[in-house]
Design an enzyme around this catalytic site. Structure first.
Site, short mmCIF file in Angstrom:
data_model
loop_
_atom_site.label_atom_id
_atom_site.label_comp_id
_atom_site.label_asym_id
_atom_site.label_seq_id
_atom_site.Cartn_x
_atom_site.Cartn_y
_atom_site.Cartn_z
N HIS A 164 42.96 55.81 50.20
CA HIS A 164 42.87 56.81 49.29
C HIS A 164 41.64 57.16 50.47
CE1 HIS A 164 40.32 56.50 45.75
NE2 HIS A 164 41.47 57.27 45.30
N LYS B 95 38.95 60.59 52.47
CA LYS B 95 39.53 62.09 52.13
C LYS B 95 38.25 62.61 53.59
CE LYS B 95 40.19 61.10 47.33
NZ LYS B 95 40.21 59.89 46.81
N ASP C 280 36.86 69.63 65.45
CA ASP C 280 37.01 69.23 66.83
C ASP C 280 35.55 68.50 66.67
OD1 ASP C 280 37.91 71.73 67.57
OD2 ASP C 280 37.00 73.25 66.98
N HIS D 21 35.46 62.54 38.71
CA HIS D 21 35.70 61.55 39.74
C HIS D 21 34.75 61.46 40.92
CE1 HIS D 21 39.42 61.30 42.81
NE2 HIS D 21 39.57 60.58 41.85
N LYS E 20 32.24 59.59 42.95
CA LYS E 20 32.28 58.26 43.05
C LYS E 20 30.92 57.91 43.99
CE LYS E 20 36.17 59.00 43.81
NZ LYS E 20 37.66 57.88 42.69
N ASP F 12 17.15 53.78 43.63
CA ASP F 12 15.58 54.65 43.61
C ASP F 12 15.54 55.65 43.99
OD1 ASP F 12 14.88 51.41 43.07
OD2 ASP F 12 15.37 51.01 44.73
#
Length: 484
Positions: free
Chosen positions: A224, A226, A231, A402, A404, A409
């Site tokens: 899951h 990404k 380089d 979507h 997350k 604070d």
């Protein structure tokens, strides 16, 4: 003959219940959250035969023999790589603020990965901005591009990324792409994989799904993460899959997906690259550990700190949930959380309620419409408990939110690929960044404020008036929440 069939039936009945008893013992003695064990026992006893089969297929973590053997052989060299990072001047434990010191200690002790200072972070929050930036950096690549995604869906600007990779490979850049087999199933059926491979791009299908493999490893373990690394200098990570929302799941009825990504340069690029190297080696057996981060003689002591947290099977158990709970418990004034899939564990639910009870403003922003029916109903079963504790719940109307993220604070934040559900905590291979940078966090807070403007608050008095069928459906799906 009748007696023969009666005897055969009796033997089958006895054997089945002996099997059920054996599976029950295995479920009870397997160390895991009590709620998960109870959910499995319910399925095993309520759904004859199929419940037992389901447990054998997806009831226990099992990477498979080959992956397991590779992973065990990889621990020492990767542990040594991260041990060297501790000696880098970008690792300044004495300068780590109180805001993330506990998280740093947790990750350093359990993962062996230190928090590093000196990164430059840019927050990207529109699909065009994200994909255009990735294409632009790919076009400048000189040596190597490493990518991994849960979903690559062809169409729109995602095709521009593919075209840029083809051009990069043709000019001699090494391109390694790792895609989850289930998440990217439509992509693998398209013409793009063949076109990319013929151009010299290395594409690997991670955690392949097939009826044959289900007997050797758990099928619902998913990659899951990404990650894009160019380089070993530039990296991207965040919540967005390699998709153009204008071409992705247009018929799902939830609107376009809404995401953010971080573009970063600095020492943590090598850390993200090493996470990709780990995943690549587990799948292919090929080791491509990146070079260590450059360690200048002196660095700006006012540079803020970022902690990379990989999680999933093979990583320390429960690490990302421990990080989340540690961060939430340290909040003093406010917490804002966004997640598309909200099915919290018992301890996370308790932590959120306790945090609200001690006077911290807790805001939870969830999508109004969800592409998962079970998750949508299960998440609603927690609303009343949270609302009574003082947690503010907002339902986003501008598409499938979507992103997350957790903002604590208004001073530091968590952002990455992790949903607040048991799947992300236990089954998925995930990656998160803990960013101790008030300026960056302020930018993320502005984005979340924009989400709030497109959201409708859930009022306790109104919520309590929902009808009986609604309540029953919530409770029904909530019984499966430990498995979602």
């Amino acid at each position: 003959m009748d007696k023969f069939y009666q005897a055969l039936t009796l033997i089958g009945f006895i054997l089945y219940w002996l099997l059920v008893a054996g599976v029950t013992i295995r479920v009870v003695f397997k160390p895991r959250p009590v709620g998960v064990s109870l959910a499995w026992l319910m399925i095993i006893y309520i759904i004859p035969v199929l419940g037992v089969m389901a447990y054998f297929l997806i009831g226990e973590l099992n990477l498979g023999r080959t992956r397991g053997e590779r992973a065990r052989a990889m621990f020492t060299p990767y542990e040594e790589w991260f041990a060297q990072v501790h000696n880098c001047q970008h690792h300044q434990p004495q300068s780590i603020s109180h805001r993330i010191s506990a998280i740093h200690n947790l990750c350093s002790n359990r993962l062996g990965i230190p928090a590093l200072s000196g990164d430059t972070l840019s927050l990207l929050n529109t699909p065009a901005e994200i994909l255009t930036a990735i294409v632009r950096d790919i076009e400048k690549a000189e040596h190597e591009i490493n990518m991994e995604f849960y979903i690559w869906h062809h169409g729109g600007l995602a095709d521009s990324v593919a075209s840029a990779l083809i051009k990069a490979a043709k000019r001699g850049v090494t391109v390694n792409v790792l895609l989850d087999s289930a998440g990217s199933i439509d992509f693998f059926k398209s013409h793009w994989p063949k076109l990319l491979k013929n151009s010299g791009v290395n594409i690997v299908e991670a955690l392949s799904v097939s009826p044959f493999r289900m007997f050797f490893r758990r099928l619902d373990l998913r990659l899951h993460r990404k990650i894009v690394v160019i380089d070993n200098i530039i990296a991207y990570t965040g919540s967005m899959n390699l998709v153009d929302p204008q071409y992705f799941k247009q018929n799902s009825g939830v609107g376009q997906w809404v995401d953010v990504m971080i573009r970063l340069t600095g020492p943590n690029v090598a850390v993200l690259n090493t996470i990709h190297a780990w995943d690549w080696e587990v799948e292919t057996g090929i080791r491509e550990l990146p070079t260590q981060p450059e360690c200048p003689i002196s660095i700006d002591p006012f540079n803020h700190t970022t902690q990379v947290v990989p999680s999933g099977p093979g990583m320390p158990d429960d690490i990302i949930q421990q990080v989340l709970i540690t961060a939430i418990n340290q909040a003093r004034t406010s917490i804002t959380i966004t997640t598309p899939y909200f099915v919290p564990s018992e301890i996370l639910l308790h932590t959120l309620r306790t945090t609200a009870h001690r006077g911290v403003e807790v805001k939870l922003i969830l999508p109004k419409k969800n592409d998962s029916l079970m998750v949508s109903w299960a998440s609603k079963s927690f609303f009343e408990t949270l609302l009574k504790a003082g947690v503010q719940i907002h339902e986003f109307n501008g598409g499938l939110l979507h992103t997350k993220s957790v903002v604590i604070d208004n001073s530091h934040c968590i952002i990455g690929t992790v949903n607040l559900d048991m799947r992300s905590f236990w089954l998925n291979f995930e990656v998160s960044l803990i960013v101790d940078d008030p300026e960056f966090t302020k930018q993320l807070s502005w984005v979340l404020d924009g989400y709030l403007e497109q959201s409708t608050p859930v009022e306790l008095t109104v919520w309590q008036q929902r009808n009986l069928p609604h309540r029953f459906t919530e409770r029904f799906f909530s019984m499966f929440s430990p498995l979602l």
